[in-house]
Design a protein around this motif. Structure first.
Motif, PDB file in Angstrom:
ATOM      1  N   PHE A  27     -39.467 -12.250  29.376  1.00  0.00           N
ATOM      2  CA  PHE A  27     -40.270 -13.517  28.364  1.00  0.00           C
ATOM      3  C   PHE A  27     -41.692 -13.605  27.833  1.00  0.00           C
ATOM      4  O   PHE A  27     -42.645 -12.917  28.860  1.00  0.00           O
ATOM      5  CB  PHE A  27     -40.066 -15.080  29.473  1.00  0.00           C
ATOM      6  N   GLN A  29     -45.179 -15.910  25.910  1.00  0.00           N
ATOM      7  CA  GLN A  29     -44.859 -17.033  25.455  1.00  0.00           C
ATOM      8  C   GLN A  29     -47.180 -16.605  25.168  1.00  0.00           C
ATOM      9  O   GLN A  29     -47.315 -16.576  25.581  1.00  0.00           O
ATOM     10  CB  GLN A  29     -44.687 -17.975  25.662  1.00  0.00           C
ATOM     11  N   ASN A  71     -39.013 -22.719  32.062  1.00  0.00           N
ATOM     12  CA  ASN A  71     -38.877 -21.347  31.806  1.00  0.00           C
ATOM     13  C   ASN A  71     -38.733 -20.581  33.301  1.00  0.00           C
ATOM     14  O   ASN A  71     -39.101 -18.729  33.060  1.00  0.00           O
ATOM     15  CB  ASN A  71     -40.101 -21.231  31.106  1.00  0.00           C
TER      16      ASN A  71
END
Length: 363
Positions: A27, A29, A71
């Motif tokens: 992940f 971001q 998340n």
């Protein structure tokens, strides 16, 4: 109330923005720098902070915290004592070997002889990459496979072979993958008419459309090429993310840190890998991190992308070390924007120096 990021969660601040990513899941971001500043203070008491904020700021804070929790990047704990009970293991551990990676560029199989195999085993190298500038006939790949089988009892964990796509070669690999090697084996066939990835027992087969021009194709920096592994992130904070513990042999047999770099430390015909490693300049780039590279030091991606020292913008020198930004990077951390690197007017002089005019992107 305190926020504890998981050990797999990493954050890096850039000039304009920051990133947060998870080394376990991949992940990634982009986040505002204000969010980074908040997360980097692991002693922040959020119960106290909430009482100090106006309604708009409180709403923003709640969005930040929910982002972390939703998340699975961290957890909220009730006390500082509970916070301190967590132990971080985010420390890079050096491997005991002197060198871990070997890149071997091959024009013919004469260089890849039993003497070299013995040297590779003696250095306890873990990762071997063999690159061919041209395609291979079936009888040639059979000869290469015979040689890599000699590594079955060595320290090598992974062998990758990069070669131009050919239908006969592709078919041979698919039909004869079983028992090729006891090691993890990865065939990368470039200049294919399709993109594909196949798992054949413990052999991987990757087809890519792009042509790999050896060695000129090295050093491309792109979001698709970032490495989100925990070990890579930690290593990048202490060492050069491309050259640390790497040794190479170019197509002419010259021993280098990287096949694309100009400095040679002898030829494999009359110099051993161990002798080349002992040269006083061989490891000079090993500890040069992105924190010391122009522009890169202000980039939020600096710990997850490779740092090419073979092809740079050739603008800065620091006591004999080239600390210029990598040539094949089109990212501007001050604007937070990507552009096509090869068409940047400021890079054209370096492109001509390296003879890379053919790599310029055609609009």
């Amino acid at each position: 109330m305190f926020l504890k990021l998981f050990d797999s969660t990493k954050i890096t601040k850039g000039a304009k923005r920051s990133i947060i990513f998870d080394t376990n899941t991949g992940f990634l971001q982009l986040i505002p720098n204000a969010f980074f500043d908040l997360l980097s203070n692991d002693q922040q008491n959020y119960s106290v902070l909430k009482k100090q904020l106006d309604d708009d700021s409180l709403e923003t804070l709640e969005e930040y915290l929910n982002f972390i929790l939703d998340n699975n990047l961290g957890i909220l704990v009730c006390s500082k004592k509970e916070l301190l009970s967590f132990q971080s293991i985010s420390v890079f551990k050096e491997t005991p070997s002197n060198v871990d990676y070997l890149i071997l560029d091959v024009n013919n199989s004469d260089i890849f002889d039993d003497k070299l195999v013995h040297q590779i085993c003696g250095l306890k190298i873990k990762y071997l990459q063999i690159r061919f500038s041209e395609g291979l006939e079936v009888n040639e790949i059979t000869e290469i496979i015979t040689k890599i089988q000699k590594f079955n009892d060595s320290n090598i964990n992974e062998i990758s072979i990069i070669v131009k796509y050919g239908y006969q070669l592709f078919s041979f690999i698919k039909e004869n993958h079983y028992g090729v090697s006891d090691k993890f084996l990865h065939f990368i066939l470039h200049s294919s008419n399709e993109e594909d990835f196949q798992t054949l027992d413990h052999t991987y087969l990757t087809l890519i459309k792009n042509e790999i021009k050896i060695p000129l194709s090295c050093g491309l920096i792109d979001l698709k090429n970032v490495n989100l592994s925990r070990n890579f992130y930690l290593e990048s904070q202490h060492h050069n993310s491309c050259l640390h513990k790497k040794i190479s042999i170019d197509a002419n047999g010259n021993i280098k840190n990287c096949p694309s770099m100009p400095q040679s430390f002898g030829n494999i015909k009359d110099t051993t890998l161990e002798e080349a490693l002992q040269h006083k300049d061989f490891k000079k780039y090993w500890n040069l991190t992105k924190d010391n590279i122009e522009v890169c030091k202000d980039c939020e991606f600096r710990y997850i992308c490779t740092d090419c020292r073979a092809y740079t913008e050739r603008t800065h020198d620091n006591e004999g070390l080239d600390t210029s930004k990598p040539l094949k990077c089109g990212y501007n951390p001050y604007a937070g924007e990507w552009e096509e690197w090869s068409t940047n007017p400021l890079k054209q002089k370096a492109l001509r120096h390296y003879g890379m005019q053919e790599l310029v992107h055609k609009k």
